[in-house]
Design a protein around this motif. Structure first.
Motif, PDB file in Angstrom:
ATOM      1  N   TYR A 128       2.348  -6.422  -9.436  1.00 27.97           N
ATOM      2  CA  TYR A 128       1.045  -6.328  -9.869  1.00 27.97           C
ATOM      3  C   TYR A 128       0.990  -7.036 -11.344  1.00 27.97           C
ATOM      4  CZ  TYR A 128      -0.421  -3.647  -5.822  1.00 27.97           C
ATOM      5  OH  TYR A 128      -0.986  -3.239  -4.681  1.00 27.97           O
ATOM      6  N   SER A 129      -0.365  -7.460 -11.764  1.00 27.14           N
ATOM      7  CA  SER A 129      -0.438  -8.017 -13.076  1.00 27.14           C
ATOM      8  C   SER A 129      -0.138  -6.982 -14.390  1.00 27.14           C
ATOM      9  CB  SER A 129      -2.005  -8.444 -13.216  1.00 27.14           C
ATOM     10  OG  SER A 129      -2.705  -7.420 -13.200  1.00 27.14           O
ATOM     11  N   ASP A 130       0.056  -5.550 -13.981  1.00 29.89           N
ATOM     12  CA  ASP A 130       0.131  -4.786 -15.244  1.00 29.89           C
ATOM     13  C   ASP A 130       1.526  -4.551 -15.232  1.00 29.89           C
ATOM     14  OD1 ASP A 130       0.563  -3.466 -13.051  1.00 29.89           O
ATOM     15  OD2 ASP A 130      -0.824  -1.589 -13.378  1.00 29.89           O
ATOM     16  N   GLY A 131       2.550  -5.365 -14.508  1.00 31.94           N
ATOM     17  CA  GLY A 131       4.058  -5.135 -14.622  1.00 31.94           C
ATOM     18  C   GLY A 131       4.623  -3.968 -13.731  1.00 31.94           C
ATOM     19  N   HIS A 132       3.585  -3.180 -12.934  1.00 31.23           N
ATOM     20  CA  HIS A 132       4.003  -2.409 -11.927  1.00 31.23           C
ATOM     21  C   HIS A 132       4.543  -3.121 -10.539  1.00 31.23           C
ATOM     22  CE1 HIS A 132       2.420   0.340 -14.872  1.00 31.23           C
ATOM     23  NE2 HIS A 132       2.999   1.559 -14.057  1.00 31.23           N
ATOM     24  N   VAL A 133       5.327  -2.151 -10.004  1.00 27.68           N
ATOM     25  CA  VAL A 133       5.893  -2.568  -8.663  1.00 27.68           C
ATOM     26  C   VAL A 133       5.400  -1.404  -7.571  1.00 27.68           C
ATOM     27  CG1 VAL A 133       7.717  -3.499  -7.138  1.00 27.68           C
ATOM     28  CG2 VAL A 133       7.859  -4.028  -9.621  1.00 27.68           C
ATOM     29  N   LYS A 134       4.953  -1.771  -6.647  1.00 27.35           N
ATOM     30  CA  LYS A 134       4.783  -0.780  -5.564  1.00 27.35           C
ATOM     31  C   LYS A 134       5.548  -1.166  -4.258  1.00 27.35           C
ATOM     32  CE  LYS A 134       0.189   0.447  -7.165  1.00 27.35           C
ATOM     33  NZ  LYS A 134      -1.375   0.799  -6.844  1.00 27.35           N
ATOM     34  N   VAL A 135       6.248  -0.072  -3.808  1.00 24.94           N
ATOM     35  CA  VAL A 135       7.076  -0.236  -2.342  1.00 24.94           C
ATOM     36  C   VAL A 135       6.387   0.706  -1.244  1.00 24.94           C
ATOM     37  CG1 VAL A 135       9.195  -0.080  -1.343  1.00 24.94           C
ATOM     38  CG2 VAL A 135       8.951  -0.639  -3.651  1.00 24.94           C
ATOM     39  N   TYR A 136       5.799  -0.099  -0.332  1.00 24.95           N
ATOM     40  CA  TYR A 136       5.204   0.593   0.872  1.00 24.95           C
ATOM     41  C   TYR A 136       6.253   0.566   2.174  1.00 24.95           C
ATOM     42  CZ  TYR A 136       0.648  -0.004  -1.857  1.00 24.95           C
ATOM     43  OH  TYR A 136      -0.325   0.032  -2.601  1.00 24.95           O
ATOM     44  N   GLU A 137       5.757   1.534   2.948  1.00 26.60           N
ATOM     45  CA  GLU A 137       6.854   1.542   4.237  1.00 26.60           C
ATOM     46  C   GLU A 137       5.766   1.912   5.259  1.00 26.60           C
ATOM     47  OE1 GLU A 137      11.108   3.607   5.354  1.00 26.60           O
ATOM     48  OE2 GLU A 137       9.801   4.911   4.211  1.00 26.60           O
ATOM     49  N   LEU A 138       5.987   0.982   6.299  1.00 24.39           N
ATOM     50  CA  LEU A 138       5.221   1.286   7.557  1.00 24.39           C
ATOM     51  C   LEU A 138       5.439   2.620   8.163  1.00 24.39           C
ATOM     52  CD1 LEU A 138       3.040  -0.334   9.254  1.00 24.39           C
ATOM     53  CD2 LEU A 138       4.754  -1.470  10.511  1.00 24.39           C
ATOM     54  N   LEU A 139       4.556   3.319   8.592  1.00 25.21           N
ATOM     55  CA  LEU A 139       4.852   4.743   9.246  1.00 25.21           C
ATOM     56  C   LEU A 139       4.895   4.603  10.689  1.00 25.21           C
ATOM     57  CD1 LEU A 139       2.267   7.132   7.322  1.00 25.21           C
ATOM     58  CD2 LEU A 139       5.014   6.554   7.039  1.00 25.21           C
ATOM     59  N   ASP A 140       4.096   3.583  11.386  1.00 23.08           N
ATOM     60  CA  ASP A 140       4.455   3.505  12.858  1.00 23.08           C
ATOM     61  C   ASP A 140       4.587   2.147  13.017  1.00 23.08           C
ATOM     62  OD1 ASP A 140       4.087   3.328  15.578  1.00 23.08           O
ATOM     63  OD2 ASP A 140       2.027   4.427  15.740  1.00 23.08           O
ATOM     64  N   PRO A 141       5.516   1.558  13.815  1.00 25.16           N
ATOM     65  CA  PRO A 141       5.892   0.206  14.054  1.00 25.16           C
ATOM     66  C   PRO A 141       4.863  -0.382  14.963  1.00 25.16           C
ATOM     67  CG  PRO A 141       7.200   1.698  15.200  1.00 25.16           C
ATOM     68  CD  PRO A 141       6.553   2.522  14.317  1.00 25.16           C
ATOM     69  N   LEU A 142       4.101   0.437  15.616  1.00 25.80           N
ATOM     70  CA  LEU A 142       2.892  -0.242  16.488  1.00 25.80           C
ATOM     71  C   LEU A 142       1.394  -0.291  15.828  1.00 25.80           C
ATOM     72  CD1 LEU A 142       3.961   1.631  19.796  1.00 25.80           C
ATOM     73  CD2 LEU A 142       4.510  -0.697  19.246  1.00 25.80           C
ATOM     74  N   GLU A 143       1.446   0.255  14.670  1.00 25.95           N
ATOM     75  CA  GLU A 143       0.275   0.324  13.970  1.00 25.95           C
ATOM     76  C   GLU A 143       0.431  -0.228  12.297  1.00 25.95           C
ATOM     77  OE1 GLU A 143      -2.688   0.967  14.679  1.00 25.95           O
ATOM     78  OE2 GLU A 143      -2.494   1.888  16.699  1.00 25.95           O
ATOM     79  N   LEU A 144       0.109  -1.613  12.188  1.00 27.86           N
ATOM     80  CA  LEU A 144       0.177  -2.431  11.086  1.00 27.86           C
ATOM     81  C   LEU A 144      -0.603  -1.756   9.892  1.00 27.86           C
ATOM     82  CD1 LEU A 144       0.937  -6.090  11.818  1.00 27.86           C
ATOM     83  CD2 LEU A 144       2.296  -4.503  10.337  1.00 27.86           C
ATOM     84  N   LYS A 145      -1.628  -0.975  10.283  1.00 30.37           N
ATOM     85  CA  LYS A 145      -2.306  -0.308   9.225  1.00 30.37           C
ATOM     86  C   LYS A 145      -2.045   0.820   8.649  1.00 30.37           C
ATOM     87  CE  LYS A 145      -5.578   1.804  12.600  1.00 30.37           C
ATOM     88  NZ  LYS A 145      -6.725   2.022  13.206  1.00 30.37           N
ATOM     89  N   ASN A 146      -1.016   1.430   9.336  1.00 30.29           N
ATOM     90  CA  ASN A 146      -0.457   2.853   8.636  1.00 30.29           C
ATOM     91  C   ASN A 146       0.765   2.713   7.608  1.00 30.29           C
ATOM     92  OD1 ASN A 146      -2.319   3.836  10.280  1.00 30.29           O
ATOM     93  ND2 ASN A 146      -0.979   4.650  12.036  1.00 30.29           N
TER      94      ASN A 146
END
Length: 325
Positions: A128-146
């Motif tokens: 992000y533009s403020d220098g922060h980094v976010k790491v996300y993890e997919l909770l359900d391999p069949l649901e790309l929105k989770n």
């Protein structure tokens, strides 16, 4: 003889190639996502099969989601918004591209996004533009929105570093491709910002025991640590005794060897083995081939250049391509 394989729309701002599905995604200045496919697998010509308006403004970056998780792309738009779009079948109709998820950040803009595939999960890193980094993890391999936010941190070695509000103009992230289950998830990233501590490329590794991300290497000599980073690329490793990472700054493209075994402090050894030269202007995009042997670069001089090292480890320009009209 050179041959055109696809005609892109006027106003195209970014592209992304899906190696597995042989598909091309493009984004335009008017917010249109276009998908190109080849009607004949034996043919090398591609035509537009879908056009989707994803934003009122322009699209600045497109990244395909790993093919194991379906046909989907992440789009970063000019206002810094990040969204996932997925090709799905609804009510027995033809395949259609639909909005899967939007990632909102009120105070900062998304600059780069990359996906990392692991035996038990899909991870996504956003800078992000403020220098922060976010790491996300997919909770359900069949649901790309989770998706679940796994971690948030800044790109600094010293976690107690203090500085004013950062302003970052661009960022670059590259995952280390997973080769075996014992390998820890890791990626390299650097910023082009007004804050020297954020800029230099750092290798981040996931510490499973404490469930946190730790900086394990910094790819910059002491005199270069404040240099703004334009692009990073982690080479696939098919048997080397070290990792290979390329970093582009205003001073040029540097090639780094990174050790595989940490020292007592958990840090990896680094060695700068080459500084590529012979081009004009700045390099903004770099990418390795699938073997990790050839590096492709492009920048303000409009040329695409291919680089390789010889048997003695000396890097040289292998080929250069001028843009066609």
């Amino acid at each position: 003889m050179e041959k055109s394989v696809a005609t892109l729309d006027k106003g195209t701002t970014c592209t992304s190639w899906n190696y597995c599905g042989q598909r091309l995604a493009t984004g335009s200045v008017n917010g249109i996502l276009s998908i190109f496919d080849s009607p004949d697998p034996a043919s090398s010509s591609f035509t537009t099969t879908s056009k989707i308006r994803v934003h009122e403004g322009g699209i600045v970056k497109i990244v395909w989601v790993s093919p194991e998780y379906g046909d989907a792309v992440a789009c970063i738009c000019g206002d810094g918004s990040l969204s996932l779009w997925e090709e799905i079948v609804e009510d027995g109709q033809l395949l259609q591209w639909k909005l899967c998820k939007s990632f909102q950040s009120k105070e900062s803009k998304a600059l780069d996004v990359q996906f990392g595939v692991f035996p038990t999960s899909l991870k996504m890193v956003v800078a992000y533009s403020d220098g922060h980094v976010k790491v996300y993890e997919l909770l359900d391999p069949l649901e790309l929105k989770n998706w679940q936010l796994q971690a948030e941190f800044q790109n600094v070695i010293d976690s107690v570093s203090t500085f004013g509000k950062a302003s970052c103009f661009s960022a670059s992230i590259s995952w280390n491709l997973q080769r075996n289950e014992s390998q820890k998830p890791s990626f390299v990233m650097g910023f082009n910002s007004d804050t020297p501590q954020l800029n230099s490329s750092k290798v981040w590794e996931f510490d499973q025991a404490h469930h946190r991300w730790l900086p394990v290497a910094e790819l910059a000599l002491p005199v270069d640590k404040s240099d703004q980073v334009f692009a990073v690329a982690w080479a696939p490793n098919i048997g080397r005794a070290h990792e290979l990472i390329a970093v582009a700054t205003r001073k040029g493209i540097t090639i780094w060897h990174v050790g595989l075994n940490p020292d007592l402090d958990g840090m990896l050894s680094v060695e700068k083995v080459a500084l590529l030269s012979g081009y004009e202007g700045e390099v903004w995009q770099i990418e390795w081939d699938m073997s990790g042997m050839t590096l492709a670069t492009s920048g303000t001089d409009g040329m695409v250049r291919l680089w390789q090292s010889n048997l003695n480890g000396v890097w040289h320009e292998q080929a250069a391509f001028e843009p066609t009209s």
